[in-house]
Scaffold this motif. Structure first.
Motif, mmCIF file in Angstrom:
data_model
loop_
_atom_site.group_PDB
_atom_site.id
_atom_site.type_symbol
_atom_site.label_atom_id
_atom_site.label_comp_id
_atom_site.label_asym_id
_atom_site.label_seq_id
_atom_site.Cartn_x
_atom_site.Cartn_y
_atom_site.Cartn_z
ATOM 1 N N ILE A 11 0.872 -1.168 0.000
ATOM 2 C CA ILE A 11 0.000 0.000 0.000
ATOM 3 C C ILE A 11 0.910 1.219 0.000
ATOM 4 N N CYS A 12 0.850 2.014 -1.056
ATOM 5 C CA CYS A 12 1.770 3.129 -1.219
ATOM 6 C C CYS A 12 1.072 4.467 -0.986
ATOM 7 N N GLY A 13 1.869 5.465 -0.640
ATOM 8 C CA GLY A 13 1.340 6.813 -0.482
ATOM 9 C C GLY A 13 0.588 7.031 0.804
ATOM 10 N N LEU A 14 0.926 6.285 1.840
ATOM 11 C CA LEU A 14 0.270 6.464 3.143
ATOM 12 C C LEU A 14 0.789 7.727 3.812
ATOM 13 N N SER A 15 -0.101 8.391 4.551
ATOM 14 C CA SER A 15 0.309 9.671 5.143
ATOM 15 C C SER A 15 -0.246 9.935 6.531
ATOM 16 N N THR A 16 -1.097 9.033 7.052
ATOM 17 C CA THR A 16 -1.677 9.244 8.376
ATOM 18 C C THR A 16 -1.583 7.956 9.195
ATOM 19 N N GLU A 18 -3.901 6.626 10.960
ATOM 20 C CA GLU A 18 -5.141 5.869 10.788
ATOM 21 C C GLU A 18 -5.084 4.962 9.566
ATOM 22 N N THR A 19 -4.669 5.521 8.429
ATOM 23 C CA THR A 19 -4.630 4.709 7.215
ATOM 24 C C THR A 19 -3.474 3.710 7.249
ATOM 25 N N LEU A 20 -2.386 4.079 7.886
ATOM 26 C CA LEU A 20 -1.277 3.140 8.041
ATOM 27 C C LEU A 20 -1.716 1.930 8.864
ATOM 28 N N ARG A 21 -2.425 2.186 9.946
ATOM 29 C CA ARG A 21 -2.891 1.068 10.787
ATOM 30 C C ARG A 21 -3.896 0.206 10.050
ATOM 31 N N ALA A 22 -4.696 0.808 9.187
ATOM 32 C CA ALA A 22 -5.625 0.013 8.383
ATOM 33 C C ALA A 22 -4.847 -0.939 7.485
ATOM 34 N N ALA A 23 -3.764 -0.449 6.898
ATOM 35 C CA ALA A 23 -2.926 -1.289 6.042
ATOM 36 C C ALA A 23 -2.277 -2.412 6.846
ATOM 37 N N LEU A 24 -1.783 -2.073 8.020
ATOM 38 C CA LEU A 24 -1.136 -3.082 8.856
ATOM 39 C C LEU A 24 -2.144 -4.102 9.369
ATOM 40 N N ASP A 25 -3.282 -3.628 9.846
ATOM 41 C CA ASP A 25 -4.309 -4.541 10.359
ATOM 42 C C ASP A 25 -4.874 -5.420 9.247
ATOM 43 N N GLY A 26 -4.901 -4.868 8.033
ATOM 44 C CA GLY A 26 -5.407 -5.642 6.904
ATOM 45 C C GLY A 26 -4.427 -6.685 6.409
ATOM 46 N N GLY A 27 -3.167 -6.564 6.812
ATOM 47 C CA GLY A 27 -2.170 -7.565 6.443
ATOM 48 C C GLY A 27 -1.252 -7.170 5.312
ATOM 49 N N ALA A 28 -1.051 -5.877 5.092
ATOM 50 C CA ALA A 28 -0.120 -5.436 4.053
ATOM 51 C C ALA A 28 1.293 -5.891 4.391
ATOM 52 N N GLU A 196 -8.203 5.211 -2.494
ATOM 53 C CA GLU A 196 -8.420 6.570 -2.003
ATOM 54 C C GLU A 196 -9.865 7.005 -2.216
ATOM 55 N N SER A 197 -10.352 7.859 -1.326
ATOM 56 C CA SER A 197 -11.681 8.449 -1.454
ATOM 57 C C SER A 197 -11.614 9.781 -2.188
ATOM 58 N N ALA A 198 -10.442 10.377 -2.229
ATOM 59 C CA ALA A 198 -10.154 11.600 -2.976
ATOM 60 C C ALA A 198 -8.660 11.577 -3.257
ATOM 61 N N VAL A 199 -8.205 12.427 -4.162
ATOM 62 C CA VAL A 199 -6.793 12.408 -4.538
ATOM 63 C C VAL A 199 -5.908 12.625 -3.310
ATOM 64 N N GLY A 200 -5.068 11.648 -3.030
ATOM 65 C CA GLY A 200 -4.147 11.741 -1.909
ATOM 66 C C GLY A 200 -4.736 11.384 -0.561
ATOM 67 N N VAL A 201 -6.027 11.039 -0.526
ATOM 68 C CA VAL A 201 -6.708 10.729 0.746
ATOM 69 C C VAL A 201 -7.053 9.241 0.778
ATOM 70 N N LYS A 202 -6.307 8.476 1.542
ATOM 71 C CA LYS A 202 -6.548 7.050 1.639
ATOM 72 C C LYS A 202 -7.832 6.743 2.410
ATOM 73 N N ASP A 203 -8.512 5.681 1.996
ATOM 74 C CA ASP A 203 -9.752 5.225 2.610
ATOM 75 C C ASP A 203 -9.465 3.916 3.347
ATOM 76 N N PRO A 204 -9.533 3.883 4.668
ATOM 77 C CA PRO A 204 -9.205 2.664 5.409
ATOM 78 C C PRO A 204 -10.004 1.447 4.959
ATOM 79 N N ALA A 205 -11.286 1.633 4.679
ATOM 80 C CA ALA A 205 -12.117 0.500 4.266
ATOM 81 C C ALA A 205 -11.661 -0.053 2.918
#
Length: 227
Positions: A11-16, A18-28, A196-205
């Motif tokens: 998962i590339c381009g993470l910046s927060t 919250e979204t980083l933890r979503a990637a980690l919890d999801g198993g990235a 992403e839900s918008a340009v540069g804004v990752k969506d945890p779901a």
């Protein structure tokens, strides 16, 4: 062409956090931090260090740079201690090898693909990069590299060396990643705008959905190959 386990999801381009933890919890397996100022996913070194502290030991940390010098690269490595460098610019094979030596880190070289002829560049990088990322070529007037959310024509990979364990990027999202894996059988997939839900804004779901879809598809391909 076959998938060589373990299959990798980046998962590339993470910046927060919250979204980083979503990637980690999801198993990235890998998380990407972008250091190209023109990218909408650019983050400061200070923020990157904070995110790396959360990810370290849970996923491999990838620092994405574009046409950096050896000095810039070694300074980044000293400050961030990433596991990988992702070279996403016009770095030559010689520059790629030099950055790999200077940094002491594994290197992933991104190569833009739009047509079959673009695959010829792979040969020059196979021995100087630890991994090849095949990404969509950006539009000619683009301010930054990458696929810009658009997949390339995957049929051009039909004649790719089956022994090349490449990663696939460019326009992937939760809806098409399974087909991309089934058709191309990469060793891993790389997504940014597709979650992403918008340009540069990752969506945890969407991050979690993408990882789950990729894992399911890779497992199905591997099961079919070993059945």
């Amino acid at each position: 062409m076959s998938i060589a386990p373990p299959f990798l999801v980046k998962i590339c381009g993470l910046s927060t956090p919250e979204t980083l933890r979503a990637a980690l919890d999801g198993g990235a397996d890998m998380i990407g931090l972008v250091f190209h100022p023109k990218s909408p996913r650019f983050i400061t070194l200070e923020r990157a260090v904070e995110l790396a502290a959360i990810a370290r030991g849970k996923a491999e940390i990838v620092a994405l740079t574009v046409d950096w010098t050896e000095k810039q690269t070694t300074e980044l490595v000293e400050a961030l201690n990433p596991d990988w460098l992702q070279l996403h610019g016009r770095e030559t094979p010689e520059q790629t090898a030099a950055l790999r030596r200077a940094s002491g880190r594994r290197v992933m070289k991104a190569l833009g693909v739009a047509e079959a002829g673009d695959l010829a560049a792979i040969a020059a990088y196979r021995d100087v990069a630890d991994r090849i990322l095949l990404d969509a070529k950006p539009p000619k007037d683009a301010a930054f590299p990458g696929g810009h959310g658009r997949p390339f024509d995957w049929t051009v990979l039909a004649d790719l060396d089956p022994g090349l364990p490449f990663m696939l990027g460019g326009g992937l999202d939760p809806a098409n990643v399974a087909e991309a894996i089934r058709v191309n059988r990469p060793a891993g997939v790389d997504v940014s705008s597709g979650v992403e839900s918008a340009v540069g804004v990752k969506d945890p779901a969407r991050i979690v959905e993408f990882i789950a879809a990729a894992r399911k598809a890779a497992a199905a391909v591997q099961e079919g190959l070993t059945a």
